[in-house]
Scaffold this active site. Sequence first.
Site, PDB file in Angstrom:
ATOM      1  N   ARG A   1      12.055  -3.326   3.983  1.00  0.00           N
ATOM      2  CA  ARG A   1      12.514  -2.880   5.303  1.00  0.00           C
ATOM      3  C   ARG A   1      11.738  -3.558   6.425  1.00  0.00           C
ATOM      4  NH1 ARG A   1      13.296   1.874   2.225  1.00  0.00           N
ATOM      5  NH2 ARG A   1      11.142   2.500   2.640  1.00  0.00           N
TER       6      ARG A   1
ATOM      7  N   GLU B   1      -0.051   7.059  -4.851  1.00  0.00           N
ATOM      8  CA  GLU B   1      -0.336   8.435  -5.219  1.00  0.00           C
ATOM      9  C   GLU B   1      -0.610   8.520  -6.725  1.00  0.00           C
ATOM     10  OE1 GLU B   1       1.675  12.849  -4.465  1.00  0.00           O
ATOM     11  OE2 GLU B   1       2.884  11.029  -4.306  1.00  0.00           O
TER      12      GLU B   1
END
Lengths: 257, 236
Positions: free
Chosen positions: A144, A181
């Site tokens: 993006r 994460e």
Amino acid sequence: MFSQSFLCSDFSSLSKPPRFFSDSSSSAITTLSSTHFPPLSFRSSFASPRIKQLEGQRETRKNFPSFLCFSVDSTMSAWDGEDPRVRDIKTKIRVIPNFPKPGIMFQDITTLLLDPKAFKDTIDLFVERYKNRNISVVASIEARGFIFGPPIALAIGAKFVPLRKPRKLPGEVISEEYVLEYGKDCLEMHVGAVETGERALVVDDLVATGGTLSAAMNLLERAGAEVVECACVIELPDLKGRERLKGKPLFVLVESH
Amino acid sequence: MASDLPQGDDRIAKIASSIRVIPNFPKPGVMFQDITTLLLDPRAFRDTIDLFVERYKGQDISVVAGIEARGFIFGPPVALAIGAKFVPMRKPNKLPGEVISEEYTLEYGADVMEMHVGAVQAGERAIIMDDLIATGGTLCAAIKLLERVGVHVVECACVIELPELKGRDRLGDRPLDRTSCLEGIPGTAIEGFEPYVDGGRKRGPGAIDEVWCSTSPVSLESGQGDQGSALGAFGF
């Protein structure tokens, strides 16, 4: 709760809050459904009570998508005093709950890209800030970031450097590992893309934890460039990504809490 | 005709020369056309975009679709300059909203391309952009996605074409435009590129007649901003 709903234009006449992608009676879905369509894949679930569901409203203007409605958290009203372009940009970003996994409120910029004026305003806001600052490199993160970085680079006369996931860039690369994460990932840049002493800008659509931005900065600095600033359309300030940028300034257009 | 655009020829040659060829990537025998070196040359990158903008502005094109991920580099600047929306076409599970999908075949196996529901409206006029056309498989999938929702795909536009892979034939009767063309002989490193002259009309039999140079010379005066570029007219 929501103190106000930011809607796309022409909704002031609505008598009730619109709903977003609800049932099959929604005009947004049935407008597009036709015998040509295979069954649509419907990934999002709207179980979250935090989200007021908004209905896609049929829009008669030719270039305006009919599905473009959402609501935003009331804390974003802190930006009401900002440039009117920013307010309009905010309204064009769609929030998709529980994507890519439950509990995540995904900030979807594709709806911003469907509005040529809002997209241009987004780029203009960055260009106004960075032109005449002797920036010779705009680096963006796949994928993006590739949408916002090149227009900015073109407008300020800088080179564009794509930063990519492993094994995408064909030439010799330098790599930077960073922590997710769960687990790790890696960002790569072509050797020779930047030269020592160049002034660089890192552009992405959104900063969350700051992990990818931080990896991007490291790549550029390892190649001898000076990172002047990081620039994103959206920040999720609750995730404190700003603190991971080693003191480098971060400029964003929109915050989302 | 390309010869009617003295500036056009010069720009294409410079664009072609800025593209790097990497042999044996991603696998042996493939000559990878690396556009990242083009992006490192601001003038060449700007010229690339200008060439597309000059061709498509004023054509009532409201949609520029770009194919992930290198299509995301060329599509948005063109969309911005011609006032069209930009629609990303992505691999599965990347787009967060409701999507429609199109499967397409690869050399080995298949892949899927997706587009958001509601991104485009029936009757809109679109171009599809990517950095390169090889077999035409991804472009074909993109065309089908748009046509399924009633969009008219006016043209496909790529920076590079690998003509020996005959991707053009897979597009059927839809025209293809590209700024530069590499007459690559498979397995050979290309030192310099020879851009097609004469609008590529010396293509082989069965090739789609290109529209690229059939229009009258582009009037740059309407597009010339302070920076002498088609982009300048749009505030870039």
